[in-house]
Enzyme design. Sequence first.
Site, short mmCIF file in Angstrom:
data_model
loop_
_atom_site.label_atom_id
_atom_site.label_comp_id
_atom_site.label_asym_id
_atom_site.label_seq_id
_atom_site.Cartn_x
_atom_site.Cartn_y
_atom_site.Cartn_z
N GLU A 55 -6.52 4.55 -5.65
CA GLU A 55 -6.25 5.30 -6.87
C GLU A 55 -7.15 6.53 -6.92
O GLU A 55 -8.32 6.47 -6.51
CB GLU A 55 -6.55 4.38 -8.06
CG GLU A 55 -6.29 5.01 -9.40
CD GLU A 55 -6.73 4.12 -10.56
OE1 GLU A 55 -6.16 4.27 -11.64
OE2 GLU A 55 -7.64 3.29 -10.39
N LYS A 155 0.99 3.59 -13.87
CA LYS A 155 -0.05 2.68 -14.35
C LYS A 155 0.09 2.44 -15.84
O LYS A 155 0.21 3.37 -16.64
CB LYS A 155 -1.44 3.27 -14.05
CG LYS A 155 -2.59 2.33 -14.39
CD LYS A 155 -3.92 2.99 -14.01
CE LYS A 155 -5.11 2.09 -14.30
NZ LYS A 155 -6.37 2.79 -13.98
N CYS A 188 -5.42 -0.84 -10.26
CA CYS A 188 -6.76 -0.97 -10.84
C CYS A 188 -6.83 -1.92 -12.04
O CYS A 188 -6.65 -3.12 -11.91
CB CYS A 188 -7.31 0.41 -11.18
SG CYS A 188 -9.11 0.46 -11.32
#
Length: 460
Positions: A55, A155, A188
């Site tokens: 990321e 995300k 993440c």
Amino acid sequence: YVAAVYEHQSILSPNPTVLVDRQSALELMGRNLDIYEQQVVAAAGQGAQIIVFPEDGIHGFNFTRRCIYPYLDLVLHSRFVKWNPCREPHLFNDTEVLQRLSCMALKNKIFLVANLGTKEPCEHVDPHCPSDGRYQFNTNVVFNDYGMLVATYRKRNLYFEYAFDAPPEADYTLFDTPFAGKFGMFTCFDILFFEPAVNLVRQYNVKQVVYPTAWMNQLPLLSAVEFQQAFATAFNINILAANIHHPTLGMTGSGIYTPVKSFIYHNMKSFGGKLIVAEIPVVTADYKTNHLEKAPCRVSEKGNEESSPPFYAEMMYDNFTFVPVWGNKGDLEVCANTLCCYLNYQRAVLTDELYALGVFDGLHTVHGTYYVQACALVKCGGLSFSTCGQEVTDATAVIDFQLWANMSTPYIFPLLLTSGITLDFADNMGWKNNHYFISKNRTSSGLLTAALYGRWYEKD
């Protein structure tokens, strides 16, 4: 199949809060993409069929919403359009980064997973449309070995990312490969939440996950490699996790994980990137590593030793209730709210290190809000109680233990971390008599953390 992940030390903008033009943004990103290209060639040379990048690896971080704009590509979601950016570069404007990634995949005949910033125009009739008339997403893209864009994922759980929007609905992103079937994908901070990470794995029976991350390590319970392995173990899946490498920011920790073996990189000392390539089995059926016949029974009679009164210390910004772990062996119990943790332990050699058994059952509210049930055997930072819960990286005590708890959630991540931030695997774990347990005969080196980290998603 052969998988690769690359821990990338990204070249960062010296001034992320200053607005630059598209050309300057492309130049900076191009320097990161040059490194990506070298790593794709190296991975393909070692037989890798898929490579995952971290990321924020291409554009960096700490941007404002306005200042990241020149770094954003226009991404049309793969479910709406069949497109090969390398072969059809002129179809859309502002897709230079996608074109380069697509060409790397095509030239090296490899599946490629990368993370970039993307923009999508929106109309003000859309109630979610930001006031500047566009969405800005933290996006993963996947290219197949012909350079086709086959998957995108935006995300969902942003971590103080003021430059980006969360998509109105969680994306459930899957893509197919000829070598390992279907993969799932998230990014993440998503790994700590039910949507979409846990739901994706459960609902679609996903057995392989690609996971770009820019994770700041937080010991004792949320170091990158520690939690990546715990997720793979808890769900019995393979995870290909690529983290960014910025030790000064506490960022390192990547790996290729199977439910029974890990290939990891964790390095807080040296600089530069790291390519990990490993051959791993395709997880198809649920193979369990749990052998329940050695499960602990509830210890009713306490040993002769007087049980110490509990003390309180802060760990991971939460107020844990601890009892000290003294002597060569013993049975301990510590409770908070509805959660009780039990430990049976012994060690051959007594070292001058303080260990403690801690419990927390409540809402975690710092750097995100989520409900945690945790039982943790940890090495303290020093010899006084107030040091329990501190970040510790080295230990010498080799301990046999059984740790169990009356968890209220089925989502339990078993953590087992040893000296030097290395991973160990439990001998046994699983449910017995409404308690979840983890046991280990002799850790491979000094024990840092053995924990059951439960997430009670309904109470978030």
